[in-house]
Write an enzyme that holds these catalytic residues in place. Structure first.
Site, short mmCIF file in Angstrom:
data_model
loop_
_atom_site.label_atom_id
_atom_site.label_comp_id
_atom_site.label_asym_id
_atom_site.label_seq_id
_atom_site.Cartn_x
_atom_site.Cartn_y
_atom_site.Cartn_z
N ARG A 76 24.23 -20.45 206.90
CA ARG A 76 25.28 -19.88 206.04
C ARG A 76 26.48 -20.79 205.93
O ARG A 76 27.19 -20.76 204.92
CB ARG A 76 25.64 -18.49 206.54
CG ARG A 76 24.51 -17.48 206.30
CD ARG A 76 24.72 -16.15 207.00
NE ARG A 76 24.74 -16.25 208.45
CZ ARG A 76 23.65 -16.27 209.22
NH1 ARG A 76 22.45 -16.18 208.68
NH2 ARG A 76 23.74 -16.38 210.53
N GLU A 113 24.21 -16.54 222.06
CA GLU A 113 24.35 -15.25 222.71
C GLU A 113 22.99 -14.57 222.89
O GLU A 113 22.84 -13.65 223.66
CB GLU A 113 25.33 -14.34 221.97
CG GLU A 113 24.94 -13.99 220.55
CD GLU A 113 25.42 -14.99 219.52
OE1 GLU A 113 25.47 -14.62 218.34
OE2 GLU A 113 25.72 -16.16 219.85
#
Length: 188
Positions: A76, A113
């Site tokens: 993105r 994460e």
């Protein structure tokens, strides 16, 4: 109009931009795996005036004269980088997942994460000392950002700034980039 940029929309305050970004974020539970709440910014990208306002805000924060090239983080970040580069008349450099670039690369492996990843940039992507604005959609733990900033420097660039559309403050990404210039349009 932002000097050196093709700003076509009225400049908005940081509060207005944050509200705009917040209004375009969709929460997607359990993506990419159970327990993760993914923040989807595609509705922002799909709304022309909102996307233009976000790009204008990134440019206004840094100033078109403060950087020579824009680096976008896969995937993105490519969208954001291309828009910022076009609006300012600058070039764009992709920071890709491992194995996607055809020439000699510099790489970095880092923790996400929810896993681990490797990023690469062409070893000759930047002229020595070239000022690089790095952009991405979301700052989470800071692993992707830290790896990218390191790659840019190892490839000869100088970091002039780092901008994201959304910062997830609970994941401490900014703290993991201590001493680095960090800008977010919206922090949640």
């Amino acid at each position: 109009m932002i000097r050196g940029a093709r700003c076509r929309f009225p400049r908005r305050s940081p509060v207005e931009i944050a509200e705009l970004v917040a209004s375009k974020v969709l929460d997607v539970p359990d993506f990419p795996k159970p327990g993760i709440l993914f923040k989807d910014l595609m509705p922002l990208f799909a709304d022309g005036p909102a996307f233009a306002a976000a790009i204008d805000a990134v440019i206004a924060e840094h100033g078109a004269e403060s950087f020579d090239v824009v680096a976008g983080i896969e995937a993105r970040g490519f969208v954001i980088a291309a828009a910022v580069a076009y609006a300012t008349g600058k070039g764009v450099v992709p920071v890709r997942k491992a194995g996607k670039l055809p020439r000699a690369t510099v790489s970095a492996t880092y923790a996400l994460e929810y896993g681990e990843a490797t990023l690469e940039v062409h070893a000759d992507a930047f002229v020595a000392g070239e000022r690089v604005l790095v952009v991405d959609d979301v700052l989470a733990t800071g692993g992707t950002a830290a790896a990218t900033l390191s790659l840019v420097e190892r490839a000869g660039g100088t970091i002039s700034g780092f901008s994201v559309l959304l910062e997830l403050s609970g994941l401490a990404g900014r703290q993991n980039l201590a001493g680095r210039p960090v800008h977010a349009l919206l922090t949640v």
